[in-house]
Design an enzyme around this catalytic site. Structure first.
Site, PDB file in Angstrom:
ATOM      1  N   HIS A 174       0.864  -1.190   0.000  1.00 18.49           N
ATOM      2  CA  HIS A 174       0.000   0.000   0.000  1.00 18.49           C
ATOM      3  C   HIS A 174       0.896   1.235   0.000  1.00 18.49           C
ATOM      4  CE1 HIS A 174      -3.153   2.730   0.402  1.00 18.49           C
ATOM      5  NE2 HIS A 174      -3.955   2.066   1.215  1.00 18.49           N
ATOM      6  N   HIS A 177      -2.515   6.954  -0.768  1.00 23.03           N
ATOM      7  CA  HIS A 177      -3.508   7.492   0.177  1.00 23.03           C
ATOM      8  C   HIS A 177      -2.964   8.053   1.478  1.00 23.03           C
ATOM      9  CE1 HIS A 177      -6.530   4.653  -1.996  1.00 23.03           C
ATOM     10  NE2 HIS A 177      -6.170   5.696  -2.718  1.00 23.03           N
ATOM     11  N   TYR A 179      -0.586   6.919   3.544  1.00 17.91           N
ATOM     12  CA  TYR A 179      -0.087   6.045   4.605  1.00 17.91           C
ATOM     13  C   TYR A 179       1.444   6.018   4.530  1.00 17.91           C
ATOM     14  CZ  TYR A 179      -4.998   5.432   5.011  1.00 17.91           C
ATOM     15  OH  TYR A 179      -6.327   5.718   5.178  1.00 17.91           O
TER      16      TYR A 179
HETATM   17  C1  PHB Z   1     -10.413   4.178   4.568  1.00 18.86           C
HETATM   18  O1  PHB Z   1     -10.849   3.214   5.187  1.00 18.86           O
HETATM   19  O2  PHB Z   1     -10.907   5.289   4.701  1.00 18.86           O
HETATM   20  C2  PHB Z   1      -9.303   3.974   3.658  1.00 18.86           C
HETATM   21  C3  PHB Z   1      -8.460   2.916   3.882  1.00 18.86           C
HETATM   22  C4  PHB Z   1      -7.439   2.672   3.039  1.00 18.86           C
HETATM   23  C5  PHB Z   1      -7.269   3.485   1.954  1.00 18.86           C
HETATM   24  C6  PHB Z   1      -8.086   4.546   1.716  1.00 18.86           C
HETATM   25  C7  PHB Z   1      -9.129   4.813   2.588  1.00 18.86           C
HETATM   26  O3  PHB Z   1      -6.309   3.238   1.110  1.00 18.86           O
END
Ligand code: PHB
Length: 371
Positions: A174, A177, A179
């Protein structure tokens, strides 16, 4: 609509996908907080979607410090690995393929979920706005030392080994987003002055080191990554994403990983009002940039429909699509598309992150609906 191109098999690294209707990672938070072990309900949920080209699991945390969403199943205890084995076995018994989306939330994690452990990130800069799952503010993260970065790389490696033990067909890092991997990549969150900050080479370092660990566990034919070069989630922006991601994708091409999943963001303006430029202003067409740079499989993600998937594949922009919400409300999405059945677009947002089967296991299969 001629949907046949969606059913043209695709070789993704070492694995043959029977169709191009893939399932995106979707946070569902159905585990008990006490152990974060996949339950029978979760085994059933993934099994119902086994016809997907391949399944990406919800984001799977690699350590207690990486938790951001209450109830996300982990991959760092023996019990969690045993739980995932049951999920994987069920998907395999139905002829499917399943990859774990391996995740560390970094500065987006919640200390309340991790017994008060300090939040870690590349630089002591907090995410503005409230946490995606609660009416609380984010914390200012502790700026990770080099030793702590190495500790996290080891945990990513251990997580990949655990995924292998659970029987997963592969892993997706991942890297999107906002992280931890994305936090190191982009310069709104990474202000480091050491070997992990500054140049695009340095900011890509953690990502590529973790990819190397994944490759050494699974082989490059079973490793992929998700990126969101112009996404704004979790207060993220890079000052020159074209330069950064051109470098990153070229390096991933050298490593011959199996796939890159690209979140095709289209924030018309800065969605969260942080004063960043719009996504399209930064890179108008992500696939035009990445397609010539990467010879592996390019997966498009974000609000695609079967029609827009067909159009993009036919034009050679990408090879397949990962569908999210459509897979929530249509467990039999592949069968519905194959037969031209109506799609259920009545997904229930209120049950995305709750407990129990409501909005999780109770979406009818088409054949059941007909009875
Ligand atoms: C979320 O749960 O809001 C979420 C989780 C992982 C992602 C994006 C959003 O990559």
């Amino acid at each position: 609509m001629d949907q046949s191109i969606l059913f043209k098999p695709l070789k993704m690294g070492d694995v043959e996908l029977p169709n191009r209707i893939c399932m995106a990672a979707l946070t569902r938070q159905r585990c008990e907080l006490k152990d974060l072990v996949p339950t029978d309900m979760i085994v059933q949920y993934y099994g119902l979607r086994a016809e997907a080209g391949f399944i990406l699991t919800e984001c799977v945390p690699i350590s207690q410090r990486s938790l951001a969403f209450p109830g996300e199943p982990g991959i760092y205890t023996k019990e969690q690995v045993e739980g995932w084995k049951k999920v994987v076995d069920n998907v395999h018994s139905k002829g499917g393929r399943i990859y774990a989306q391996v995740w560390h939330a970094g500065r987006a994690s919640l200390s309340t979920l991790q017994d008060g452990l300090e939040i870690w990130g590349p630089s002591p800069i907090k995410i503005r706005g409230i946490h995606r799952r609660g009416l609380i503010e984010h914390e200012v993260p502790h700026e990770m030392t080099i030793d702590e970065i190495h500790e996290v790389i080891k945990q990513f490696r251990q997580a990949a080994e655990n995924c292998k033990e659970a029987g997963f067909d592969g892993v997706e890092l991942h890297g999107a987003h906002g992280y931890i991997i994305d936090q190191f990549l982009r310069d709104s969150s990474n202000k480091r002055t050491d070997e992990y900050g500054g140049s695009v080479e340095n900011r890509s370092k953690l990502c590529l080191q973790v990819i190397d660990e994944f490759i050494s566990v699974f082989g490059n034919g079973r490793v992929g990554i998700k990126i969101s070069p112009v996404g704004r989630l979790n207060d993220q922006c890079d000052s020159d994403p074209l330069k950064l991601y051109t470098h990153l994708v070229k390096e991933l091409e050298k490593k011959k990983i199996a796939f890159i999943e690209v979140k095709d963001d289209n924030d018309p303006a800065n969605l969260f009002d942080f004063g960043y430029p719009s996504s399209k202003e930064q890179i108008p067409d992500l696939f035009e940039v990445f397609r010539p740079l990467f010879s592996g499989i390019l997966l498009a993600n974000n609000q695609y429909t079967p029609a827009t998937a067909i159009e993009g594949i036919e034009k050679g922009r990408f090879d397949a699509v990962t569908f999210g919400r459509l897979f929530i409300s249509n467990p039999d999405l592949v069968e519905r598309v194959r037969n031209g059945y109506e799609l259920n677009t009545n997904w229930d947002v209120d049950t995305f992150y709750t407990k129990g089967i409501k909005g999780y296991l109770d979406y009818p299969l088409y054949s059941q609906k007909q009875k």
